[in-house]
Design a protein around this motif. Structure first.
Motif, PDB file in Angstrom:
ATOM      1  N   VAL A  48      30.346  38.702  41.513  1.00  0.00           N
ATOM      2  CA  VAL A  48      31.203  37.877  40.831  1.00  0.00           C
ATOM      3  C   VAL A  48      31.917  38.630  39.582  1.00  0.00           C
ATOM      4  N   GLY A  49      31.000  39.683  38.976  1.00  0.00           N
ATOM      5  CA  GLY A  49      31.669  40.285  37.936  1.00  0.00           C
ATOM      6  C   GLY A  49      32.723  41.262  38.261  1.00  0.00           C
ATOM      7  N   THR A  50      32.252  41.854  39.585  1.00  0.00           N
ATOM      8  CA  THR A  50      33.346  42.713  40.008  1.00  0.00           C
ATOM      9  C   THR A  50      34.578  42.251  40.219  1.00  0.00           C
ATOM     10  N   TYR A  51      34.810  40.990  41.082  1.00  0.00           N
ATOM     11  CA  TYR A  51      36.057  40.195  41.276  1.00  0.00           C
ATOM     12  C   TYR A  51      36.627  39.717  39.948  1.00  0.00           C
ATOM     13  N   LEU A 133      37.596  33.214  50.754  1.00  0.00           N
ATOM     14  CA  LEU A 133      38.765  33.056  49.805  1.00  0.00           C
ATOM     15  C   LEU A 133      39.522  34.464  50.080  1.00  0.00           C
ATOM     16  N   PHE A 134      38.826  35.624  49.988  1.00  0.00           N
ATOM     17  CA  PHE A 134      39.681  37.006  49.960  1.00  0.00           C
ATOM     18  C   PHE A 134      39.592  37.432  51.225  1.00  0.00           C
ATOM     19  N   GLY A 135      38.899  37.419  52.075  1.00  0.00           N
ATOM     20  CA  GLY A 135      38.673  37.888  53.467  1.00  0.00           C
ATOM     21  C   GLY A 135      37.892  39.212  53.273  1.00  0.00           C
ATOM     22  N   ASN A 137      38.328  42.133  53.934  1.00  0.00           N
ATOM     23  CA  ASN A 137      38.841  43.578  53.804  1.00  0.00           C
ATOM     24  C   ASN A 137      38.627  43.776  52.214  1.00  0.00           C
ATOM     25  N   SER A 138      38.532  45.125  51.785  1.00  0.00           N
ATOM     26  CA  SER A 138      38.413  45.723  50.842  1.00  0.00           C
ATOM     27  C   SER A 138      39.424  45.547  49.975  1.00  0.00           C
ATOM     28  N   LEU A 139      39.284  45.279  48.598  1.00  0.00           N
ATOM     29  CA  LEU A 139      40.452  45.487  47.698  1.00  0.00           C
ATOM     30  C   LEU A 139      40.481  46.531  46.840  1.00  0.00           C
ATOM     31  N   PRO A 140      41.751  46.931  46.448  1.00  0.00           N
ATOM     32  CA  PRO A 140      41.367  48.235  45.478  1.00  0.00           C
ATOM     33  C   PRO A 140      41.360  48.063  44.065  1.00  0.00           C
ATOM     34  N   PHE A 141      40.433  48.639  43.421  1.00  0.00           N
ATOM     35  CA  PHE A 141      40.109  48.366  42.130  1.00  0.00           C
ATOM     36  C   PHE A 141      40.389  49.737  41.594  1.00  0.00           C
ATOM     37  N   GLU A 142      41.664  49.921  40.929  1.00  0.00           N
ATOM     38  CA  GLU A 142      42.025  51.172  40.426  1.00  0.00           C
ATOM     39  C   GLU A 142      41.351  51.491  39.137  1.00  0.00           C
ATOM     40  N   GLN A 143      40.882  52.760  38.949  1.00  0.00           N
ATOM     41  CA  GLN A 143      40.408  53.377  37.640  1.00  0.00           C
ATOM     42  C   GLN A 143      41.402  53.093  36.582  1.00  0.00           C
ATOM     43  N   PRO A 144      40.666  52.642  35.406  1.00  0.00           N
ATOM     44  CA  PRO A 144      41.736  52.571  34.070  1.00  0.00           C
ATOM     45  C   PRO A 144      42.228  53.611  33.646  1.00  0.00           C
ATOM     46  N   GLU A 145      43.510  53.690  33.137  1.00  0.00           N
ATOM     47  CA  GLU A 145      44.017  54.882  32.667  1.00  0.00           C
ATOM     48  C   GLU A 145      43.683  55.138  31.144  1.00  0.00           C
ATOM     49  N   GLY A 240      31.460  49.236  37.701  1.00  0.00           N
ATOM     50  CA  GLY A 240      31.139  50.314  38.678  1.00  0.00           C
ATOM     51  C   GLY A 240      32.415  49.983  39.692  1.00  0.00           C
ATOM     52  N   GLY A 241      32.934  48.748  39.670  1.00  0.00           N
ATOM     53  CA  GLY A 241      34.019  48.534  40.741  1.00  0.00           C
ATOM     54  C   GLY A 241      35.120  49.550  41.041  1.00  0.00           C
ATOM     55  N   PRO A 242      35.638  50.302  40.114  1.00  0.00           N
ATOM     56  CA  PRO A 242      36.591  51.401  40.226  1.00  0.00           C
ATOM     57  C   PRO A 242      36.002  52.518  41.146  1.00  0.00           C
ATOM     58  N   LEU A 243      34.698  52.795  41.144  1.00  0.00           N
ATOM     59  CA  LEU A 243      34.035  53.839  41.761  1.00  0.00           C
ATOM     60  C   LEU A 243      33.347  53.568  43.057  1.00  0.00           C
ATOM     61  N   ASN A 244      33.419  52.150  43.458  1.00  0.00           N
ATOM     62  CA  ASN A 244      33.188  51.817  44.947  1.00  0.00           C
ATOM     63  C   ASN A 244      34.041  50.906  45.657  1.00  0.00           C
ATOM     64  N   VAL A 245      33.959  50.687  46.713  1.00  0.00           N
ATOM     65  CA  VAL A 245      34.611  49.742  47.521  1.00  0.00           C
ATOM     66  C   VAL A 245      34.453  48.248  47.034  1.00  0.00           C
ATOM     67  N   VAL A 246      35.503  47.351  47.051  1.00  0.00           N
ATOM     68  CA  VAL A 246      35.298  45.971  46.464  1.00  0.00           C
ATOM     69  C   VAL A 246      35.355  44.998  47.846  1.00  0.00           C
ATOM     70  N   ASN A 247      34.252  44.471  48.090  1.00  0.00           N
ATOM     71  CA  ASN A 247      34.482  43.545  49.345  1.00  0.00           C
ATOM     72  C   ASN A 247      33.162  42.334  49.153  1.00  0.00           C
ATOM     73  N   PRO A 248      33.195  41.429  49.849  1.00  0.00           N
ATOM     74  CA  PRO A 248      32.125  40.612  49.538  1.00  0.00           C
ATOM     75  C   PRO A 248      30.831  41.151  49.676  1.00  0.00           C
TER      76      PRO A 248
END
Length: 322
Positions: A48-51, A133-135, A137-145, A240-248
């Motif tokens: 939940v925190g990642t999404y 809801l999201f399928g 597939n992994s969603l891209p969580f880009e690292q913040p600039e 941790g989201g920007p460092l790993n894949v984001v999927n269910p």
């Protein structure tokens, strides 16, 4: 110099990976050590925190899942990573409060197996809900600039490499993850060990009936402890989201390492959770570098050795032996 550089890189990567384990393990440890509640839905809180972090920080395109079928082509508010660091822990804290009040509290006096079954069932429900809801597939969580940017202040750069002595270029965001974890864990430790709230929580752990006889409503500190543990899982999902894949499936994937971290560190010990997370992180980083095929096996091997030699964990007390 090359060998020293490689060792330092492994050390930093291990600390970064361990930081995610630490955030999850500290929350698990204080819930299990204080409330005696085995929360197998803790990975779902990380999910939940990642999404939620993805939703607040970015706007990502959706290609499958029910949301895409319903006409939503994208997902997210796109108001920045710093906003996610502020709002997501508060949101997951609230989720934790609801979970304690309407689920966990009814199972405090039930056997551990009942707690495991109901929380693991909840985790599966949450995972499948996100899958619908999201399928898959992994969603891209880009690292913040940058973070801490507002108004005319450009903020602090956190993306890209930074030159470190001996090590050379190293990703800045990994260092920020280590720093954020250190600050949060220190604050939780000070709260538990050096405040009246922490005193009540620790006293309730030892003898809840006596605390109630003294006129203290122990359910209030308990629900806050659960919320704090949930909020830490939410922070782990954001950083941790920007460092790993984001999927269910990320919640269930990280659940076992998080529990092993608690076990080898010692149930109820914040310092033990930190030590366990560092040990696991360094082990994973070293094995990924030198023996990738054994990276997962190594975690279980360490846990087995610790449990055989010190069942209460590295820094655990005898009376809270799992």
């Amino acid at each position: 110099m090359s060998l020293l550089s490689d060792v330092l890189v492994i050390l930093l990567n291990g600390l970064q990976q361990g930081a995610i384990y630490v955030l999850l393990a500290v929350g698990l440890s204080i819930i299990l050590g204080t409330l005696k509640f085995v929360n197998f839905a803790h990975g779902a809180l990380y999910l939940v925190g990642t999404y939620a972090g993805l939703f607040v920080a970015l706007n990502v395109p959706l290609s499958n899942g029910k949301l895409a079928e319903w006409g939503f082509s994208s997902f997210g508010l796109d108001i920045g990573f710093f906003a996610a660091l502020i709002f997501v822990p508060l949101f997951v804290f609230g989720v934790g409060l609801l979970m304690e009040r309407y689920l966990a509290r009814a199972f405090y006096d039930r056997p551990d197996t009942d707690q495991i079954l109901v929380t693991f069932g909840l985790a599966i429900v949450v995972q499948e809900l996100f899958r619908v809801l999201f399928g898959s597939n992994s969603l891209p969580f880009e690292q913040p600039e940058r973070i801490l940017s507002f108004g005319s202040f450009a903020g602090l750069p956190v993306s890209g490499p930074i030159a470190l002595p001996i090590v050379g270029n190293f990703p800045q965001w990994r260092l920020w993850v280590i720093g954020i974890t250190a600050v949060l864990v220190t604050l939780v430790y000070l709260l538990v060990e050096y405040t009246d709230f922490g005193l009540v929580v620790r006293a309730g752990t030892r003898d809840a009936e006596m605390v109630r006889l003294l006129g203290i409503k122990i359910t209030r500190p308990y629900i806050v402890v659960f919320g704090i543990g949930a909020a830490l899982a939410g922070v782990a999902g954001v950083v941790g989201g920007p460092l790993n894949v984001v999927n269910p499936t990320i919640g269930t994937n990280i659940l076992v390492p998080a529990f092993l971290t608690v076990v080898i560190g010692g149930v109820g010990s914040i310092a033990g959770a930190v030590l366990g997370g560092i040990v696991f992180g360094l082990t994973t980083a070293a094995l990924v570098s030198f023996a990738p095929a054994w990276s997962q096996v190594g975690l279980y091997a360490i846990a087995a050795i610790v449990l055989l030699t010190r069942p209460q964990g590295l820094l655990g007390d005898e009376e809270v032996t799992p």
